[in-house]
Design a protein around this motif. Structure first.
Motif, mmCIF file in Angstrom:
data_model
loop_
_atom_site.group_PDB
_atom_site.id
_atom_site.type_symbol
_atom_site.label_atom_id
_atom_site.label_comp_id
_atom_site.label_asym_id
_atom_site.label_seq_id
_atom_site.Cartn_x
_atom_site.Cartn_y
_atom_site.Cartn_z
ATOM 1 N N UNK A 488 0.835 -1.200 0.000
ATOM 2 C CA UNK A 488 0.000 0.000 0.000
ATOM 3 C C UNK A 488 0.872 1.253 0.000
ATOM 4 N N UNK A 489 2.040 1.151 0.631
ATOM 5 C CA UNK A 489 3.004 2.254 0.642
ATOM 6 C C UNK A 489 4.405 1.689 0.761
ATOM 7 N N UNK A 490 5.378 2.423 0.249
ATOM 8 C CA UNK A 490 6.779 2.030 0.343
ATOM 9 C C UNK A 490 7.492 2.980 1.289
ATOM 10 N N UNK A 491 8.382 2.465 2.140
ATOM 11 C CA UNK A 491 9.046 3.328 3.121
ATOM 12 C C UNK A 491 10.024 4.306 2.464
ATOM 13 N N UNK A 492 10.163 5.475 3.075
ATOM 14 C CA UNK A 492 11.114 6.471 2.599
ATOM 15 C C UNK A 492 12.061 6.854 3.720
ATOM 16 N N UNK A 493 13.254 7.303 3.317
ATOM 17 C CA UNK A 493 14.249 7.737 4.284
ATOM 18 C C UNK A 493 14.168 9.228 4.525
ATOM 19 N N UNK A 494 15.113 9.779 5.306
ATOM 20 C CA UNK A 494 15.119 11.205 5.647
ATOM 21 C C UNK A 494 15.174 12.122 4.428
ATOM 22 N N UNK A 495 15.775 11.652 3.356
ATOM 23 C CA UNK A 495 15.921 12.487 2.161
ATOM 24 C C UNK A 495 14.736 12.369 1.220
ATOM 25 N N UNK A 496 13.720 11.601 1.626
ATOM 26 C CA UNK A 496 12.536 11.451 0.808
ATOM 27 C C UNK A 496 12.622 10.365 -0.236
ATOM 28 N N UNK A 497 13.785 9.733 -0.364
ATOM 29 C CA UNK A 497 13.947 8.651 -1.324
ATOM 30 C C UNK A 497 13.437 7.342 -0.749
ATOM 31 N N UNK A 498 13.047 6.447 -1.635
ATOM 32 C CA UNK A 498 12.610 5.122 -1.184
ATOM 33 C C UNK A 498 13.741 4.449 -0.429
ATOM 34 N N UNK A 499 13.421 3.862 0.695
ATOM 35 C CA UNK A 499 14.432 3.286 1.583
ATOM 36 C C UNK A 499 14.645 1.816 1.242
ATOM 37 N N UNK A 500 15.702 1.529 0.461
ATOM 38 C CA UNK A 500 16.005 0.170 0.041
ATOM 39 C C UNK A 500 16.451 -0.696 1.219
ATOM 40 N N UNK A 501 17.152 -0.086 2.160
ATOM 41 C CA UNK A 501 17.643 -0.847 3.310
ATOM 42 C C UNK A 501 16.479 -1.397 4.118
ATOM 43 N N UNK A 502 15.479 -0.568 4.381
ATOM 44 C CA UNK A 502 14.306 -1.004 5.137
ATOM 45 C C UNK A 502 13.548 -2.094 4.379
ATOM 46 N N UNK A 503 13.390 -1.888 3.066
ATOM 47 C CA UNK A 503 12.679 -2.887 2.266
ATOM 48 C C UNK A 503 13.417 -4.223 2.266
ATOM 49 N N UNK A 504 14.748 -4.162 2.125
ATOM 50 C CA UNK A 504 15.536 -5.398 2.130
ATOM 51 C C UNK A 504 15.380 -6.125 3.450
ATOM 52 N N UNK A 505 15.385 -5.369 4.554
ATOM 53 C CA UNK A 505 15.217 -5.983 5.872
ATOM 54 C C UNK A 505 13.828 -6.596 6.014
ATOM 55 N N UNK A 506 12.810 -5.913 5.481
ATOM 56 C CA UNK A 506 11.443 -6.448 5.535
ATOM 57 C C UNK A 506 11.334 -7.760 4.772
ATOM 58 N N UNK A 507 11.934 -7.795 3.570
ATOM 59 C CA UNK A 507 11.874 -9.023 2.776
ATOM 60 C C UNK A 507 12.616 -10.146 3.468
ATOM 61 N N UNK A 508 13.794 -9.824 3.997
ATOM 62 C CA UNK A 508 14.590 -10.842 4.683
ATOM 63 C C UNK A 508 13.840 -11.395 5.882
ATOM 64 N N UNK A 509 13.223 -10.500 6.661
ATOM 65 C CA UNK A 509 12.467 -10.948 7.823
ATOM 66 C C UNK A 509 11.248 -11.758 7.444
ATOM 67 N N UNK A 510 10.568 -11.326 6.362
ATOM 68 C CA UNK A 510 9.376 -12.052 5.928
ATOM 69 C C UNK A 510 9.688 -13.437 5.423
ATOM 70 N N UNK A 511 10.830 -13.589 4.733
ATOM 71 C CA UNK A 511 11.203 -14.903 4.207
ATOM 72 C C UNK A 511 11.638 -15.860 5.305
ATOM 73 N N UNK A 512 12.206 -15.298 6.384
ATOM 74 C CA UNK A 512 12.669 -16.145 7.482
ATOM 75 C C UNK A 512 11.558 -16.502 8.461
ATOM 76 N N UNK A 513 10.484 -15.718 8.412
ATOM 77 C CA UNK A 513 9.388 -15.935 9.372
ATOM 78 C C UNK A 513 8.681 -17.265 9.130
#
Length: 513
Positions: A488-513
């Motif tokens: 529904x929404x993609x996370x953004x960092x302080x500079x307003x850009x899409x936060x790839x680090x957060x997304x990567x962590x979300x995917x990693x956590x979701x796959x391990x769950x």
């Protein structure tokens, strides 16, 4: 400090002079070329190219499966004073159009089926002529003229190999005669290739690793057997049929190769196995050593910008299976710490490649060239320009190097270097999604699998079903997302850009769950 090493360089097309006349040089589907035949084919194709494209230094592109044209072209173009631009046959028209336009190719030779996918007005630059492979090769074979060995300067441009960066469209790495000649000599040296060796060229010839299968084998006076395999068993059959002694692959292919039931007498024909395009796992090393007990295993590390940097001595593979090894001949590999000095033993730093294998930079891209190609560290015995890889490594006390991690966001899947931005642009171009982020997720078989995280466009009610179909039309198979994640929404960092680090962590956590 030791003086600068000496080495001999000849124009690339001199490789065709290495073998004995009657020995086999190239095994094609319908015929086998001796070295005498190969010399004739190179000479005639070079003469035809020189007539068709008389401007020295002009770019000539090829887009075809492995065959006589794609194998002979690196030497024929060099002899004609042209620059070869090999295009991966797996790419589709959008990527091909970019490469043709960026390189300024004057001529494209390709298989009719591939050429038919190009829209003449939109995809082929006006100044680029298009000729079908069979037409070109028939004309070259009937051409009465011959072209003798070139007198090219070693620093003359011989090829542009396109490779994806961590951002943006594929960029062309400029390789000189010296780069390619010394790369062939280096690999032939440390692999111990000889005139009785037969190399199965299973990797794409548009990659530096794949093209070097040809050049290093021919430097040694050996024979090349090109193959576009459909299933891994095709490799086993080719090894048996052609008496193959050398096989190169990337980790995902090695996984499939070790799953086959190799008859001992067939496995025993292989003298050496070479790996690049990703690290071998300890388990895969053990499987390869068990499947091919008499073959020497060469793990290697490289980057197109400097061809290849290191290899691990086969005698050390069982004891140090995770090491990158040491510098190959003609390469100087330094580990530079964050203070800009040579790193201490076991201190992490950036791998910096110095020496004559360093390419000439990116074609018509001074900004990105300046980022990667910078003055060599003061400690370098070569000096000049070095490639600052961005890869983090450490050097053990015994001099062996170990990979730590990558600085950029490159996705490396099944031996392919994939630009996340290229996948994202393709997704956004469909109009079905408003935001897109492509990431590489660890995968046992692929090394990394492509995952695409997207937010649907407001008016795209059929986005979930339509996006995979659209991407299949616009991207080659190796770029296809394994999984598309809808958000529904993609996370953004302080500079307003899409936060790839957060997304990567979300995917990693979701796959391990």
């Amino acid at each position: 400090m030791p003086g600068r090493p000496e080495y001999t360089i000849l124009p690339l097309d001199y490789l065709v002079l290495r073998g004995a006349d009657a020995d086999e040089a190239l095994v094609l589907r319908k015929e086998t070329l001796t070295w005498k035949d190969l010399r004739t084919r190179v000479s005639r194709l070079a003469a035809w190219l020189a007539r068709e494209v008389p401007e020295k230094g002009a770019r000539v592109a090829t887009w075809a499966a492995k065959g006589e044209m794609t194998c002979v072209m690196p030497l024929a173009a060099a002899r004609a004073g042209l620059v070869h631009v090999p295009i991966n046959p797996l790419l589709k028209h959008a990527q091909v159009a970019h490469i043709l336009g960026d390189s300024g190719a004057a001529l494209l030779l390709g298989t009719p089926a591939r050429l038919a996918t190009l829209e003449a007005v939109r995809d082929v630059p006006r100044e680029c002529r298009v000729v079908a492979e069979d037409v070109a090769m028939t004309a070259a074979a009937a051409f009465e003229g011959h072209l003798g060995a070139s007198t090219a300067d070693p620093n003359d441009l011989a090829a542009i190999l396109y490779t994806s960066g961590s951002t943006g469209r594929p960029k062309g790495v400029m390789l000189s005669h010296a780069n390619l000649w010394l790369g062939a000599e280096s690999v032939a040296d440390y692999l111990g290739l000889a005139s009785d060796d037969r190399t199965l060229a299973a990797l794409p010839l548009s990659f530096d690793y794949g093209q070097n299968q040809l050049l290093s084998t021919w430097y040694a006076g050996g024979c090349v057997v090109p193959i576009d395999y459909l299933v891994p068993r095709d490799l086993l059959k080719a090894v048996e049929r052609h008496g193959i002694t050398t096989l190169a692959a990337v980790p995902p292919l090695w996984v499939q190769v070790t799953e086959l039931d190799w008859p001992p007498e067939v496995a025993g024909r292989l003298r050496r196995l070479t790996n690049s395009g990703g690290a071998l796992t300890v388990d895969l090393v053990r499987k390869l050593r068990s499947t091919f007990p008499s073959a020497r295993l060469f793990p290697m590390y490289g980057l197109t910008e400097a061809f290849r940097s290191t290899y691990l001595d086969p005698a050390l593979v069982d004891v140090h299976p995770t090491s990158m090894g040491k510098a190959i001949p003609h390469a100087e590999v330094l580990v530079i710490n964050d203070m800009g000095r040579i790193a201490e033993d076991d201190e992490e730093g950036e791998l910096v490649h110095c020496g004559p294998l360093v390419a000439q930079g990116y074609w018509q891209d001074p900004e990105r060239t300046a980022e990667r190609y910078r003055p060599a560290p003061a400690a370098s015995r070569y000096g000049g320009t070095a490639v600052w890889s961005g890869d983090r490594v450490r050097r053990a006390r015994d001099g062996l190097l170990y990979f730590v991690g990558r600085r950029d966001a490159m996705i490396k899947s099944a031996g392919n270097r994939i630009s996340p931005q290229e996948i994202e642009e393709a997704a956004l171009a469909t109009g079905l999604v408003a935001e897109a982020v492509a990431l590489g997720v660890p995968d046992d078989r692929l090394g990394q699998a492509v995952h695409l995280v997207v937010r649907a466009a407001a008016d795209a009610s059929d986005a979930v079903s339509e996006l995979p179909r659209k991407l299949m039309q616009d991207l080659p198979n190796f770029m296809q997302p394994k999984i598309i994640h809808w958000r529904e929404r993609l996370p953004t960092g302080p500079n307003g850009k899409l936060d790839r680090v957060v997304l990567a962590a979300e995917l990693d956590g979701g796959l391990k769950a």
